[in-house]
Design a protein around this motif. Structure first.
Motif, PDB file in Angstrom:
ATOM      1  N   VAL A 126       6.281  18.222  -6.730  1.00  0.00           N
ATOM      2  CA  VAL A 126       5.965  19.341  -5.833  1.00  0.00           C
ATOM      3  C   VAL A 126       7.147  19.478  -4.867  1.00  0.00           C
ATOM      4  CG1 VAL A 126       4.371  20.191  -4.059  1.00  0.00           C
ATOM      5  CG2 VAL A 126       3.478  19.066  -6.116  1.00  0.00           C
ATOM      6  N   GLN A 127       7.669  20.693  -4.754  1.00  0.00           N
ATOM      7  CA  GLN A 127       8.946  20.933  -4.076  1.00  0.00           C
ATOM      8  C   GLN A 127       8.775  21.015  -2.551  1.00  0.00           C
ATOM      9  OE1 GLN A 127      12.015  21.986  -6.357  1.00  0.00           O
ATOM     10  NE2 GLN A 127      10.686  20.576  -7.492  1.00  0.00           N
ATOM     11  N   LYS A 128       8.767  19.869  -1.932  1.00  0.00           N
ATOM     12  CA  LYS A 128       8.513  19.758  -0.483  1.00  0.00           C
ATOM     13  C   LYS A 128       9.347  20.744   0.346  1.00  0.00           C
ATOM     14  CE  LYS A 128       8.407  16.258   3.126  1.00  0.00           C
ATOM     15  NZ  LYS A 128       8.706  14.846   3.438  1.00  0.00           N
TER      16      LYS A 128
ATOM     17  N   HIS B 292      10.717  14.609 -17.409  1.00  0.00           N
ATOM     18  CA  HIS B 292      10.697  14.935 -15.972  1.00  0.00           C
ATOM     19  C   HIS B 292      12.152  15.223 -15.599  1.00  0.00           C
ATOM     20  CE1 HIS B 292      10.110  14.821 -11.676  1.00  0.00           C
ATOM     21  NE2 HIS B 292       8.846  14.468 -11.776  1.00  0.00           N
ATOM     22  N   PRO B 293      12.416  16.310 -14.858  1.00  0.00           N
ATOM     23  CA  PRO B 293      13.826  16.587 -14.508  1.00  0.00           C
ATOM     24  C   PRO B 293      14.350  15.600 -13.463  1.00  0.00           C
ATOM     25  CG  PRO B 293      12.369  18.195 -13.472  1.00  0.00           C
ATOM     26  CD  PRO B 293      11.503  17.354 -14.359  1.00  0.00           C
ATOM     27  N   LEU B 294      13.450  14.923 -12.771  1.00  0.00           N
ATOM     28  CA  LEU B 294      13.770  14.002 -11.671  1.00  0.00           C
ATOM     29  C   LEU B 294      14.424  14.771 -10.501  1.00  0.00           C
ATOM     30  CD1 LEU B 294      15.153  10.929 -13.699  1.00  0.00           C
ATOM     31  CD2 LEU B 294      12.797  11.345 -12.932  1.00  0.00           C
ATOM     32  N   PRO B 295      14.326  14.354  -9.290  1.00  0.00           N
ATOM     33  CA  PRO B 295      13.710  13.102  -8.865  1.00  0.00           C
ATOM     34  C   PRO B 295      12.177  13.151  -8.927  1.00  0.00           C
ATOM     35  CG  PRO B 295      14.350  14.393  -6.950  1.00  0.00           C
ATOM     36  CD  PRO B 295      14.832  15.148  -8.150  1.00  0.00           C
ATOM     37  N   ARG B 296      11.585  11.966  -9.145  1.00  0.00           N
ATOM     38  CA  ARG B 296      10.122  11.865  -9.075  1.00  0.00           C
ATOM     39  C   ARG B 296       9.778  11.216  -7.742  1.00  0.00           C
ATOM     40  NH1 ARG B 296       8.678   6.716 -13.022  1.00  0.00           N
ATOM     41  NH2 ARG B 296      10.611   5.604 -12.599  1.00  0.00           N
TER      42      ARG B 296
ATOM     43  N   GLU C  84      16.420  29.666 -10.683  1.00  0.00           N
ATOM     44  CA  GLU C  84      16.607  29.061 -12.007  1.00  0.00           C
ATOM     45  C   GLU C  84      17.490  27.827 -11.976  1.00  0.00           C
ATOM     46  OE1 GLU C  84      16.873  30.767 -15.771  1.00  0.00           O
ATOM     47  OE2 GLU C  84      16.605  32.812 -15.017  1.00  0.00           O
ATOM     48  N   HIS C  85      17.467  27.134 -13.084  1.00  0.00           N
ATOM     49  CA  HIS C  85      18.319  25.952 -13.274  1.00  0.00           C
ATOM     50  C   HIS C  85      18.649  25.919 -14.776  1.00  0.00           C
ATOM     51  CE1 HIS C  85      20.149  22.168 -12.715  1.00  0.00           C
ATOM     52  NE2 HIS C  85      19.202  21.516 -12.074  1.00  0.00           N
ATOM     53  N   PRO C  86      19.473  26.890 -15.213  1.00  0.00           N
ATOM     54  CA  PRO C  86      19.657  27.068 -16.663  1.00  0.00           C
ATOM     55  C   PRO C  86      20.260  25.872 -17.390  1.00  0.00           C
ATOM     56  CG  PRO C  86      21.226  28.418 -15.414  1.00  0.00           C
ATOM     57  CD  PRO C  86      20.236  27.891 -14.434  1.00  0.00           C
TER      58      PRO C  86
ATOM     59  N   ARG D  95      12.378  25.420 -10.116  1.00  0.00           N
ATOM     60  CA  ARG D  95      13.342  26.218 -10.892  1.00  0.00           C
ATOM     61  C   ARG D  95      13.572  25.656 -12.294  1.00  0.00           C
ATOM     62  NH1 ARG D  95      17.584  24.654  -6.263  1.00  0.00           N
ATOM     63  NH2 ARG D  95      17.879  22.464  -6.759  1.00  0.00           N
ATOM     64  N   THR D  96      13.376  24.350 -12.466  1.00  0.00           N
ATOM     65  CA  THR D  96      13.580  23.794 -13.815  1.00  0.00           C
ATOM     66  C   THR D  96      12.527  24.354 -14.767  1.00  0.00           C
ATOM     67  OG1 THR D  96      12.180  21.836 -13.464  1.00  0.00           O
ATOM     68  CG2 THR D  96      14.502  21.623 -12.876  1.00  0.00           C
ATOM     69  N   THR D  97      11.296  24.479 -14.261  1.00  0.00           N
ATOM     70  CA  THR D  97      10.237  25.011 -15.132  1.00  0.00           C
ATOM     71  C   THR D  97      10.475  26.499 -15.414  1.00  0.00           C
ATOM     72  OG1 THR D  97       8.795  25.374 -13.231  1.00  0.00           O
ATOM     73  CG2 THR D  97       8.504  23.325 -14.421  1.00  0.00           C
TER      74      THR D  97
ATOM     75  N   THR E 298      21.554  14.380  -7.341  1.00  0.00           N
ATOM     76  CA  THR E 298      22.125  13.155  -7.894  1.00  0.00           C
ATOM     77  C   THR E 298      22.587  13.426  -9.309  1.00  0.00           C
ATOM     78  OG1 THR E 298      20.669  11.810  -6.543  1.00  0.00           O
ATOM     79  CG2 THR E 298      21.703  10.706  -8.403  1.00  0.00           C
ATOM     80  N   ARG E 299      21.635  13.765 -10.192  1.00  0.00           N
ATOM     81  CA  ARG E 299      21.937  13.951 -11.611  1.00  0.00           C
ATOM     82  C   ARG E 299      22.844  15.137 -11.906  1.00  0.00           C
ATOM     83  NH1 ARG E 299      17.880  11.204 -10.933  1.00  0.00           N
ATOM     84  NH2 ARG E 299      17.333  12.825  -9.464  1.00  0.00           N
ATOM     85  N   THR E 300      22.510  16.294 -11.373  1.00  0.00           N
ATOM     86  CA  THR E 300      23.272  17.487 -11.742  1.00  0.00           C
ATOM     87  C   THR E 300      24.722  17.345 -11.285  1.00  0.00           C
ATOM     88  OG1 THR E 300      21.231  18.746 -11.537  1.00  0.00           O
ATOM     89  CG2 THR E 300      23.266  20.015 -11.670  1.00  0.00           C
TER      90      THR E 300
HETATM   91  C1  NCD Z   1      15.658  19.382 -10.110  1.00  0.00           C
HETATM   92  C2  NCD Z   1      16.211  20.469  -9.238  1.00  0.00           C
HETATM   93  O1  NCD Z   1      17.099  20.262  -8.429  1.00  0.00           O
HETATM   94  O2  NCD Z   1      15.719  21.582  -9.399  1.00  0.00           O
HETATM   95  N1  NCD Z   1      16.469  18.285 -10.246  1.00  0.00           N
HETATM   96  C3  NCD Z   1      17.479  18.300 -11.181  1.00  0.00           C
HETATM   97  O3  NCD Z   1      18.408  19.058 -11.084  1.00  0.00           O
HETATM   98  N2  NCD Z   1      17.373  17.467 -12.212  1.00  0.00           N
HETATM   99  C4  NCD Z   1      14.244  19.069  -9.917  1.00  0.00           C
HETATM  100  C5  NCD Z   1      13.714  18.823  -8.544  1.00  0.00           C
HETATM  101  O4  NCD Z   1      14.451  18.777  -7.565  1.00  0.00           O
HETATM  102  O5  NCD Z   1      12.500  18.651  -8.454  1.00  0.00           O
END
Ligand code: NCD
Length: 321
Positions: free
Chosen positions: A240-242, A277-281, A143-145, A177-179, A65-67
């Motif tokens: 947690v990445q289901k 939080h990068p979201l989604p939560r 990653e998610h730079p 990947r955000t972390t 959604t966001r990216t």
């Molecule tokens: C994250 C992603 O896609 O890695 N979302 C985002 O881009 N803001 C976080 C996630 O999906 O948990």
């Protein structure tokens, strides 16, 4: 972009953005500075022609959604056109087209490709094929730079610095990947300490720990909230990445191990601690936290995504030095 040096080191024009490993601290500061410069355009809904005539392909093989929206907003704010491929099932990928072929197609129609894909390393593969800049919008567990850069901008806005920070990172540190990107980014700056709170099974991989600790960061792994530091500069909560789990029962067991609640905040946060939080939560933040003025995940953190992506598009297309 083919045959191109990995490290940016001041040369953004024509560069791919695949990993935080490519950035020096000066490169990061340049992106943040450029984002702050471009921010007023979005804030005042002023159209700009910086990227006029350019077309950006958005190629998303995973939900977003966001990216996706913020890259779209960033491109359009700067006057670029977009080719938005969000529902990949309606593209030729559904007929079995390879990633390589799809990249060749998109490169013949556009000036840069933004890609999200479930496989780690996929953005690098796309970059090896394309002759135009490729931006990694998330490659599986990799990653998610661009998210890390917007996270840094958010932290800097509030803490007024990127050094000597104490932060907390919680959730799926194995798959998130955000972390991964944010830890790499924070490890480039002096004196930062990160408390990593995760279930044992989702702790940061040895590879990531080794890379980070060879740099400037101090990592402290913890398994219970009682070990949280008091008055950290930021808390970075994650889902947690289901989709990375083979066993859904295992996911169910771990998904809500750590929940950000007003009670936890009262006990460990400080007046200036921000909640990110990068979201989604999906349940790991109590919605009661949303109205806390220190919660930035639904406000500045999200908005910074547009400014950072405006900056990156302008930089890799050589429109701003
Ligand atoms: C994250 C992603 O896609 O890695 N979302 C985002 O881009 N803001 C976080 C996630 O999906 O948990």
């Amino acid at each position: 972009m083919q045959n191109k040096t990995l490290v940016i080191s001041g040369k953004f024009n024509g560069s791919d953005i695949l990993s935080i490993d490519q950035f020096t601290t000066a490169d990061i500061r340049n992106v943040l500075r450029t984002a702050k410069k471009l921010k007023p355009l979005r804030e005042s809904s002023k159209s700009s022609q910086i990227l006029s005539g350019h077309i950006i392909s958005l190629l998303f093989y995973e939900p977003s959604t966001r990216t996706f929206s913020s890259f779209t907003a960033a491109a359009q704010q700067l006057g670029a056109g977009i080719i938005p491929i969000h529902d990949i099932q309606s593209s030729s990928v559904a007929k079995g087209e390879t990633l390589a072929d799809t990249i060749s197609v998109m490169e013949s129609y556009s000036d840069a490709i933004v890609i999200r894909h479930p496989d780690e390393g996929s953005a690098q593969i796309a970059a090896d094929i394309a002759h135009i800049p490729v931006i990694n919008a998330g490659d599986g567990k990799g990653e998610h730079p661009t998210q890390a850069l917007l996270d840094l901008l958010t932290i800097e806005e509030h803490a007024k610095r990127l050094t000597n920070l104490t932060g907390v990172m919680t959730g799926d540190l194995l798959n998130g990947r955000t972390t991964h990107s944010l830890i790499k980014a924070l490890s480039l700056f002096e004196g930062n300490t990160l408390y990593l709170l995760s279930p044992k099974k989702l702790r940061l991989s040895e590879k990531h720990i080794a890379t980070a600790t060879s740099k400037k960061i101090k990592l402290i792994e913890i398994e219970k909230v009682e070990d949280l530091p008091h008055n950290a500069d930021f808390w970075y909560w994650t889902r947690v990445q289901k989709e990375r789990f083979e066993d859904v029962k295992e996911y169910e067991k771990l998904k809500h191990k750590f929940i950000l609640t007003p009670a936890l905040i009262r006990k460990y946060a400080g007046k200036k601690t921000i909640f990110m939080h990068p979201l989604p939560r999906v349940g790991e933040i109590d919605t009661l936290v949303d109205s806390d003025s220190r919660a930035v995940y639904l406000s500045s953190q999200m908005k910074n995504g547009v400014y950072i992506r405006m900056a990156l598009l302008a930089l890799v297309l050589g429109k701003i030095a």
